[in-house]
Design an enzyme around this catalytic site. Structure first.
Site, short mmCIF file in Angstrom:
data_model
loop_
_atom_site.label_atom_id
_atom_site.label_comp_id
_atom_site.label_asym_id
_atom_site.label_seq_id
_atom_site.Cartn_x
_atom_site.Cartn_y
_atom_site.Cartn_z
N ARG A 29 73.09 50.47 73.97
CA ARG A 29 73.97 50.00 75.05
C ARG A 29 73.52 48.59 75.41
O ARG A 29 72.41 48.40 75.91
CB ARG A 29 73.86 50.93 76.26
CG ARG A 29 74.97 50.77 77.28
CD ARG A 29 74.68 51.61 78.53
NE ARG A 29 73.76 50.92 79.44
CZ ARG A 29 73.05 51.54 80.39
NH1 ARG A 29 73.12 52.85 80.52
NH2 ARG A 29 72.26 50.84 81.19
N HIS B 181 74.74 49.91 82.81
CA HIS B 181 75.57 51.11 82.77
C HIS B 181 77.01 50.80 83.16
O HIS B 181 77.96 51.27 82.53
CB HIS B 181 75.00 52.17 83.72
CG HIS B 181 75.87 53.36 83.90
ND1 HIS B 181 76.07 54.31 82.91
CD2 HIS B 181 76.61 53.78 84.96
CE1 HIS B 181 76.88 55.24 83.34
NE2 HIS B 181 77.23 54.95 84.58
N TYR C 150 65.29 48.99 85.22
CA TYR C 150 64.74 50.02 84.36
C TYR C 150 64.65 49.62 82.88
O TYR C 150 64.25 50.41 82.03
CB TYR C 150 65.55 51.32 84.48
CG TYR C 150 67.03 51.17 84.22
CD1 TYR C 150 67.55 51.28 82.94
CD2 TYR C 150 67.92 50.92 85.27
CE1 TYR C 150 68.91 51.14 82.69
CE2 TYR C 150 69.28 50.79 85.04
CZ TYR C 150 69.77 50.90 83.75
OH TYR C 150 71.12 50.75 83.52
#
Length: 332
Positions: free
Chosen positions: A250, A254, A263
């Site tokens: 990814r 998100h 993170y």
């Protein structure tokens, strides 16, 4: 991309087929990039990205019979729905939440794909709810003795939800013609894989459901095509469902409301960039003499024009009238 020269030929794909796959991947990527710009400009409210997962999505879609099969995609699946007939204009109408949005008439968030015409099963915000719905379609195929399969997709974080277990357990018991494709970007929203799943792979869970399971390289659309095509053949032949785990990356946060710097380290993101499926597949096509610099330049220009036109159209399209607020909600 771990491929041999002209591997696509051995898979029954023509040069035109793989170039079309690349076009769909590129359209998905460029649409995604445009929507991030629109979001940051305050013109659209939300983006949830497909960047890095296009190879899995397009490779899987091309392995299906797009004239008869059904899909129950999850919110990142621009590559899947574009391969099944959605256009740049359709995607933009949804992003701007306009009346002509083919998914819901501007009533749902972007990424809630839906189309009776294109056999796309309606999705919703709660993750994994698409899995039992897809199983229901597969059950209908078996009961009606119709030769179609259903593909449902989800992220690896969603495989820890109850709907995943219940759906796959039912599919395994009744040997239904369904393929469950997990797009494993190893992040869920913000939690690394080893904090989500105790088993070494998601695909390992297939054995407990009594179905075929396999983990593959999700950055290689040809490997995805091969494995999904084989899964479809098994399903059509009455051999039951499959659980396929495609390991991918990814490349963005998100969603547009997420700060992945909380993170993910800079080094981790740079490593993922080196594994970008767009670059790897372009290199493969160039090694086969299918994609040249001039062809690539023309493709980018054509797609950018298509996206510009779609953006302009969607931005100026009308919203649904206030009088339609209760349509499809209350019976008159």
């Amino acid at each position: 991309m771990k491929t041999v020269e002209n591997e696509h030929v051995h898979l029954g794909l023509t040069d035109e087929d793989v170039l079309e796959m690349y076009k769909k991947m590129l359209l998905a990527r460029k649409l995604d990039e445009r929507m991030w710009l629109l979001n940051r400009a305050g013109k659209i409210p939300f983006v949830i990205s497909c960047q890095g997962q296009e190879a899995t999505q397009v490779g899987a879609a091309f392995a299906l019979d797009r004239e008869v099969d059904y899909i129950a995609p999850y919110y990142r699946d621009f590559g899947v729905v574009l391969s099944f007939g959605f256009t740049a204009k359709d995607i933009m109408l949804s992003a701007f939440a306009k009346e002509e949005d083919p998914n819901s008439g501007g009533r749902q968030m972007p990424g809630h794909f839906s189309s009776r015409k294109h056999r796309i099963i309606t999705g919703s915000s709660p993750v994994t709810t698409q899995v039992p719905h897809a199983v229901g379609f597969a059950l209908a195929a078996k009961m009606k003795k119709e030769s179609f399969v259903t593909l449902t997709t989800l992220g690896e974080g969603s495989t820890n939800q109850g709907d995943f277990h219940e759906g796959l357990n039912f599919a395994g018991v009744h040997k239904l013609p369904i393929i469950t494709l997990v797009e494993n970007n190893k992040l869920a929203i913000s939690v690394p894989y080893d904090k989500q799943v105790a088993s070494e792979t998601v695909a390992a869970r297939a054995e407990s459901y009594g179905m075929y399971g396999e983990k593959i390289d999700g950055t290689d659309p040809l490997q995805v095509f091969k494995v999904i095509k084989e899964a479809r053949e098994r399903a059509i032949n009455g051999e039951g469902p499959s659980l396929i785990e495609a390991e991918t990356v990814r490349l963005t946060a998100h969603s547009s409301d997420d700060n992945d710097a909380a993170y993910r380290t800079k080094e981790e993101k740079e490593a993922d960039r080196k594994n970008d499926c767009m670059v790897k597949f372009a290199d493969y096509l160039k090694s086969c003499g299918i994609l040249t610099d001039s062809i690539e330049k023309n493709l980018v220009e054509t797609i950018q024009h298509e996206i510009n036109e779609a953006t302009k159209y969607a931005e100026n399209a009308p919203f649904a009238p206030v009088a339609s607020l209760t349509d499809y909600v209350y019976e008159q």
